[in-house]
Write an enzyme that holds these catalytic residues in place. Structure first.
Site, mmCIF file in Angstrom:
data_model
loop_
_atom_site.group_PDB
_atom_site.id
_atom_site.type_symbol
_atom_site.label_atom_id
_atom_site.label_comp_id
_atom_site.label_asym_id
_atom_site.label_seq_id
_atom_site.Cartn_x
_atom_site.Cartn_y
_atom_site.Cartn_z
ATOM 1 C CD1 TRP A 92 35.619 11.156 33.949
ATOM 2 C CD2 TRP A 92 36.056 9.927 32.148
ATOM 3 N NE1 TRP A 92 36.986 11.006 33.859
ATOM 4 C CE2 TRP A 92 37.282 10.250 32.757
ATOM 5 C CE3 TRP A 92 36.076 9.136 30.989
ATOM 6 C CZ2 TRP A 92 38.518 9.828 32.270
ATOM 7 C CZ3 TRP A 92 37.310 8.711 30.495
ATOM 8 C CH2 TRP A 92 38.504 9.058 31.129
ATOM 9 N NE ARG A 152 18.597 8.291 36.653
ATOM 10 C CZ ARG A 152 18.259 8.018 35.400
ATOM 11 N NH1 ARG A 152 17.079 7.472 35.133
ATOM 12 N NH2 ARG A 152 19.094 8.273 34.405
ATOM 13 N N GLY A 172 42.784 14.086 31.623
ATOM 14 C CA GLY A 172 43.455 14.226 30.342
ATOM 15 C C GLY A 172 42.452 14.492 29.244
ATOM 16 C CE LYS A 192 38.242 19.384 31.016
ATOM 17 N NZ LYS A 192 37.361 18.542 30.182
ATOM 18 C CG ASP A 219 41.252 17.770 29.804
ATOM 19 O OD1 ASP A 219 40.367 17.471 28.983
ATOM 20 O OD2 ASP A 219 41.088 17.701 31.033
ATOM 21 C CB SER A 244 33.599 19.409 24.331
ATOM 22 O OG SER A 244 33.583 20.298 25.421
ATOM 23 C CB VAL A 292 26.876 17.414 35.079
ATOM 24 C CG1 VAL A 292 27.772 18.329 35.913
ATOM 25 C CG2 VAL A 292 25.788 16.801 35.954
ATOM 26 C CD GLU A 328 31.705 18.963 37.173
ATOM 27 O OE1 GLU A 328 31.361 19.943 37.866
ATOM 28 O OE2 GLU A 328 31.812 17.814 37.633
#
EC number: 1.1.1.94
Length: 334
Positions: A16, A37, A140, A195, A248, A258, A282, A284
């Site tokens: 992102w 890194r 979004g 979401k 979203d 996703s 990751v 979330e």
């Protein structure tokens, strides 16, 4: 980029952060992209690609990558914070002395901090001492890989300072990425944090072979949970009916790109949390389900889907058992 510094720092070279750095550069900005890194920064500078996090996306020459936070933050009046929600505080504690005074601090993370139950804007204010009008949120239906391909997309820039919001809007407004401003920071953050949990539930349903009726029910009832929590916290319901809420939610729940939905699918197919985690960056929602559930409990807000996801991820409940639990709930009006 009228109204905003010509150099913007994006702190975090994940998918992102890298995608938004590309948007800013495509919109005409000079961008410094901080990578944790050094080898990632070097690869971006030498090849113009970030294969570890955003493979296939050619990055403009106006993006300069560095692993030196001081270099990245020096002189930047706008700082986009693209690190995971649960590492936001630790990173900010290191960066706070380097932040230029009065800088606009923008959260890209979608989550609620464990323990404190703070939203990311609250964490930023707590650690840096920034005034609330300095802090903005971007959220979004923004799947990084699609944005990197320059597919048309829209987002929300939420900030209580309309001038800062408009400046960010202009900085991000490219031929394919359309930002809308909103003063509702709370609603924008709650939509983004919740979401991911509902997307995990959708993925679990897909993973065990359930169809579109089930997915539609999960998305719709998931939205009801998000609205209940958001309004309890003071959010505007219209925000949650817009891009930062419904938009979203739909993108994250329905797209095979996703991470949260894909992770949920793996759990639905019977993989363990550890096994599924090896295949994903990751995710979330796995952490957020714990903090969001605790936040909801503190406001006496009922979130049965979130509770079911939490039990699957952290309490050893199987997906089949979670479905049985949800279907066995007392019937009530919609």
């Amino acid at each position: 980029m009228a109204g905003i510094a010509s150099t913007v720092a994006v702190m975090g070279a994940g998918a992102w952060g890298t995608a938004l750095a590309k948007v800013l550069a495509d919109a005409g900005g000079e961008v410094t992209l901080w990578a944790r890194r050094a080898e990632v920064a070097d690869q971006i500078n030498t090849t113009r690609y970030n294969p570890d996090y955003l493979p296939g996306a050619l990055l403009p020459p106006s993006i300069h990558a560095t692993a030196d936070a001081e270099e990245a933050l020096g002189g930047a009046s706008t700082v986009l914070l693209g690190v995971p929600a649960q590492t936001m505080r630790a990173n900010l504690e290191r960066w706070a002395p380097l932040l230029p005074e009065g800088a606009t601090l923008v959260s890209l993370a979608k989550g609620i901090e464990l323990g404190t139950l703070m939203r990311m804007s609250q964490v930023i204010i707590s650690v840096t001492g920034a005034e609330p009008p300095q802090v903005a949120v971007i959220s979004g239906p923004n799947l990084a890989s699609e944005i990197a391909e320059c597919q048309p997309a829209a987002t929300v820039v939420a900030c209580s300072d309309s001038g800062r919001a408009v400046a960010l809007q202009r900085a991000l407004n490219s031929g394919y990425f359309r930002p809308y401003t909103n003063a509702d920071v709370v609603g924008t953050e709650i939509g983004g944090a919740c979401k991911n949990i509902i997307a995990l539930a959708c993925g679990m349903a897909v993973g065990i072979g359930l169809g579109e009726n089930t997915a539609a029910a999960i998305i719709t009832r998931g939205l009801a949970e998000i609205i209940r929590l958001g309004t309890a916290l003071g959010a505007n319901g219209a925000t949650l009916a817009g891009l930062a809420g419904v938009g979203d939610l739909v993108a994250t729940c329905t797209s095979p790109r996703s991470r949260n939905r894909s992770f949920g699918e793996r759990l639905g197919r019977g993989e363990t949390l550890q096994s599924a985690g090896k295949a994903c960056h990751v995710v979330e929602g796995v952490t957020s389900c714990e903090s969001v559930l605790a936040l909801a409990s503190s406001y006496d807000v009922e979130m049965p889907l979130t509770d079911a996801v939490h039990r699957v991820c952290h309490k050893g409940l199987s997906v089949d058992e979670a479905i049985t639990l949800l279907l066995g709930r007392r019937t009530k009006p919609e």
